[in-house]
Motif scaffolding. Structure first.
Motif, PDB file in Angstrom:
ATOM      1  N   ALA A  17     -80.063   1.647   2.570  1.00  0.00           N
ATOM      2  CA  ALA A  17     -80.609   2.486   1.659  1.00  0.00           C
ATOM      3  C   ALA A  17     -79.997   3.968   1.658  1.00  0.00           C
ATOM      4  CB  ALA A  17     -82.123   2.430   1.788  1.00  0.00           C
ATOM      5  N   LEU A  18     -79.857   4.412   2.984  1.00  0.00           N
ATOM      6  CA  LEU A  18     -79.176   5.573   3.077  1.00  0.00           C
ATOM      7  C   LEU A  18     -78.032   5.568   2.713  1.00  0.00           C
ATOM      8  CD1 LEU A  18     -80.549   6.316   6.755  1.00  0.00           C
ATOM      9  CD2 LEU A  18     -80.912   7.742   4.887  1.00  0.00           C
ATOM     10  N   ALA A  19     -76.960   4.438   2.845  1.00  0.00           N
ATOM     11  CA  ALA A  19     -75.674   4.409   2.348  1.00  0.00           C
ATOM     12  C   ALA A  19     -75.649   4.443   0.856  1.00  0.00           C
ATOM     13  CB  ALA A  19     -75.056   3.061   2.839  1.00  0.00           C
ATOM     14  N   VAL A  20     -76.638   4.099   0.213  1.00  0.00           N
ATOM     15  CA  VAL A  20     -76.739   3.828  -1.034  1.00  0.00           C
ATOM     16  C   VAL A  20     -76.904   5.458  -1.746  1.00  0.00           C
ATOM     17  CG1 VAL A  20     -78.116   3.200  -3.160  1.00  0.00           C
ATOM     18  CG2 VAL A  20     -77.430   1.582  -1.606  1.00  0.00           C
ATOM     19  N   VAL A  21     -77.852   5.932  -1.074  1.00  0.00           N
ATOM     20  CA  VAL A  21     -78.037   7.327  -1.573  1.00  0.00           C
ATOM     21  C   VAL A  21     -76.816   7.999  -1.291  1.00  0.00           C
ATOM     22  CG1 VAL A  21     -79.457   9.377  -1.207  1.00  0.00           C
ATOM     23  CG2 VAL A  21     -80.590   6.925  -1.319  1.00  0.00           C
ATOM     24  N   ALA A  22     -76.135   8.056   0.132  1.00  0.00           N
ATOM     25  CA  ALA A  22     -75.114   8.882   0.358  1.00  0.00           C
ATOM     26  C   ALA A  22     -73.938   8.451  -0.519  1.00  0.00           C
ATOM     27  CB  ALA A  22     -74.771   8.462   1.746  1.00  0.00           C
ATOM     28  N   VAL A  23     -73.658   7.350  -1.086  1.00  0.00           N
ATOM     29  CA  VAL A  23     -72.470   7.011  -1.922  1.00  0.00           C
ATOM     30  C   VAL A  23     -72.756   7.746  -3.343  1.00  0.00           C
ATOM     31  CG1 VAL A  23     -71.315   5.140  -3.343  1.00  0.00           C
ATOM     32  CG2 VAL A  23     -71.473   5.040  -0.571  1.00  0.00           C
ATOM     33  N   GLU A  24     -74.038   7.316  -3.961  1.00  0.00           N
ATOM     34  CA  GLU A  24     -74.339   7.941  -5.164  1.00  0.00           C
ATOM     35  C   GLU A  24     -73.984   9.489  -5.160  1.00  0.00           C
ATOM     36  OE1 GLU A  24     -77.601   4.789  -6.879  1.00  0.00           O
ATOM     37  OE2 GLU A  24     -78.382   6.504  -5.549  1.00  0.00           O
ATOM     38  N   GLY A  25     -74.448  10.240  -4.064  1.00  0.00           N
ATOM     39  CA  GLY A  25     -74.353  11.608  -4.030  1.00  0.00           C
ATOM     40  C   GLY A  25     -73.135  11.812  -3.919  1.00  0.00           C
ATOM     41  N   ALA A  26     -72.271  11.020  -3.266  1.00  0.00           N
ATOM     42  CA  ALA A  26     -70.914  11.392  -3.110  1.00  0.00           C
ATOM     43  C   ALA A  26     -70.004  11.287  -4.321  1.00  0.00           C
ATOM     44  CB  ALA A  26     -70.048  10.671  -1.991  1.00  0.00           C
ATOM     45  N   VAL A  27     -70.478  10.199  -5.423  1.00  0.00           N
ATOM     46  CA  VAL A  27     -69.990   9.925  -6.649  1.00  0.00           C
ATOM     47  C   VAL A  27     -70.220  11.271  -7.096  1.00  0.00           C
ATOM     48  CG1 VAL A  27     -70.128   8.709  -8.693  1.00  0.00           C
ATOM     49  CG2 VAL A  27     -69.924   7.443  -6.442  1.00  0.00           C
ATOM     50  N   CYS A  28     -71.381  11.848  -7.223  1.00  0.00           N
ATOM     51  CA  CYS A  28     -71.546  12.945  -8.098  1.00  0.00           C
ATOM     52  C   CYS A  28     -70.672  14.163  -7.744  1.00  0.00           C
ATOM     53  CB  CYS A  28     -73.157  13.537  -7.987  1.00  0.00           C
ATOM     54  SG  CYS A  28     -74.378  12.335  -8.472  1.00  0.00           S
ATOM     55  N   LEU A  29     -70.472  14.264  -6.669  1.00  0.00           N
ATOM     56  CA  LEU A  29     -69.626  15.494  -6.092  1.00  0.00           C
ATOM     57  C   LEU A  29     -68.046  15.329  -6.394  1.00  0.00           C
ATOM     58  CD1 LEU A  29     -71.104  16.189  -2.666  1.00  0.00           C
ATOM     59  CD2 LEU A  29     -71.168  17.354  -4.373  1.00  0.00           C
ATOM     60  N   ALA A  30     -67.763  13.761  -6.301  1.00  0.00           N
ATOM     61  CA  ALA A  30     -66.377  13.420  -6.695  1.00  0.00           C
ATOM     62  C   ALA A  30     -66.056  13.826  -8.293  1.00  0.00           C
ATOM     63  CB  ALA A  30     -65.819  12.088  -6.321  1.00  0.00           C
ATOM     64  N   LEU A  31     -67.212  13.565  -8.957  1.00  0.00           N
ATOM     65  CA  LEU A  31     -67.020  13.524 -10.520  1.00  0.00           C
ATOM     66  C   LEU A  31     -66.950  14.919 -11.125  1.00  0.00           C
ATOM     67  CD1 LEU A  31     -68.870  10.582 -11.682  1.00  0.00           C
ATOM     68  CD2 LEU A  31     -66.458  10.653 -11.387  1.00  0.00           C
ATOM     69  N   VAL A  32     -67.848  15.874 -10.235  1.00  0.00           N
ATOM     70  CA  VAL A  32     -67.527  17.386 -10.779  1.00  0.00           C
ATOM     71  C   VAL A  32     -66.371  18.128 -10.220  1.00  0.00           C
ATOM     72  CG1 VAL A  32     -70.092  17.447 -11.298  1.00  0.00           C
ATOM     73  CG2 VAL A  32     -69.440  18.108  -8.807  1.00  0.00           C
ATOM     74  N   TRP A  33     -65.867  17.547  -9.101  1.00  0.00           N
ATOM     75  CA  TRP A  33     -64.822  18.411  -8.427  1.00  0.00           C
ATOM     76  C   TRP A  33     -63.595  18.167  -9.568  1.00  0.00           C
ATOM     77  CZ3 TRP A  33     -62.042  16.868  -3.263  1.00  0.00           C
ATOM     78  CH2 TRP A  33     -61.294  17.957  -2.849  1.00  0.00           C
ATOM     79  N   PRO A  34     -62.990  19.384  -9.768  1.00  0.00           N
ATOM     80  CA  PRO A  34     -61.663  19.353 -10.705  1.00  0.00           C
ATOM     81  C   PRO A  34     -60.425  18.953 -10.167  1.00  0.00           C
ATOM     82  CG  PRO A  34     -62.343  21.527 -10.304  1.00  0.00           C
ATOM     83  CD  PRO A  34     -63.381  20.578  -9.581  1.00  0.00           C
ATOM     84  N   TYR A  35     -60.421  17.822  -9.578  1.00  0.00           N
ATOM     85  CA  TYR A  35     -59.233  17.218  -8.686  1.00  0.00           C
ATOM     86  C   TYR A  35     -58.971  15.685  -9.132  1.00  0.00           C
ATOM     87  CZ  TYR A  35     -56.363  16.535  -4.844  1.00  0.00           C
ATOM     88  OH  TYR A  35     -55.020  16.117  -3.935  1.00  0.00           O
ATOM     89  N   PRO A  36     -58.060  15.382  -9.938  1.00  0.00           N
ATOM     90  CA  PRO A  36     -57.971  13.978 -10.459  1.00  0.00           C
ATOM     91  C   PRO A  36     -57.929  13.135  -9.366  1.00  0.00           C
ATOM     92  CG  PRO A  36     -56.553  15.580 -11.723  1.00  0.00           C
ATOM     93  CD  PRO A  36     -56.942  16.270 -10.582  1.00  0.00           C
ATOM     94  N   PRO A  37     -57.400  12.983  -8.190  1.00  0.00           N
ATOM     95  CA  PRO A  37     -57.684  12.256  -7.148  1.00  0.00           C
ATOM     96  C   PRO A  37     -59.137  12.080  -6.603  1.00  0.00           C
ATOM     97  CG  PRO A  37     -55.461  13.503  -6.525  1.00  0.00           C
ATOM     98  CD  PRO A  37     -56.045  14.256  -7.720  1.00  0.00           C
TER      99      PRO A  37
END
Length: 182
Positions: A52-72
């Motif tokens: 459950a912690l891993a799911v929440v952490a990955v979901e949060g990381a996805v949010c951060l990666a998608l708003v960061w303006p860096y294509p990789p």
């Protein structure tokens, strides 16, 4: 990056942000999410809380990666979203096929049990995320028209918001159950 990718980023940012907030944003929400994972039997009982912690952490990381303006980072976020949503679809499909009744804790609280609609939703979102990753990988490298990119992102965000309340919207059109006093 093309405008489709911006729209996908907006959609998935909202979906995953609402999912994270729904799972940790109020007292008891995370415990409810952990409890909802147990009957799914996707991981051994001792590992349920860690999963459950891993799911929440990955979901949060996805949010951060998608708003960061860096294509990789965007591509990595979209690939992580694709994988996570595909896993969700498979786990839910397995649960539905076994007849396990589990309330959906995808976006926090819900009275609806997990069902085929959740499998379809996650499968479609995984497909969109994968298409977004492909668009980022193959799209033009040049700078976009910022106004058009913002419109695409916002349009995706609106669709993402609708995805997160789809169960509620559908329930508005279901026939009401007869009252016991009638």
């Amino acid at each position: 990056m093309n405008y489709f990718a911006y729209g996908v980023r907006g959609l998935l940012t909202v979906v995953f942000l609402v999912a994270v907030v729904g799972k940790v944003g109020r007292s008891g929400a995370f415990s409810g999410f952990v409890d909802s994972l147990r009957p799914l039997a996707a991981v051994p009982e001792p590992a349920v809380r860690a999963a459950a912690l891993a799911v929440v952490a990955v979901e949060g990381a996805v949010c951060l990666a998608l708003v960061w303006p860096y294509p990789p980072a965007t591509r990595a976020g979209l690939l992580a979203a694709t994988a996570l949503l595909a896993v969700f679809a498979v786990v839910i499909a397995r649960s539905v096929s076994r007849g396990t009744a589990v309330r959906c804790r995808c976006f926090g609280r819900s009275v609806e049990p997990l069902g085929r609609a959740h499998v379809v939703r996650n499968g479609l979102l995984a497909t969109v995320a994968g298409a977004g990753a492909a668009a980022v990988a193959t799209g033009p490298v040049g700078g976009p028209d910022l106004g058009a990119a913002a419109v695409a992102w916002c349009a995706g965000a609106v669709v993402g918001g609708l995805v997160t309340v789809a169960e509620d919207l559908v329930s508005l059109f279901r026939p009401a159950a007869p009252s016991l006093t009638e």
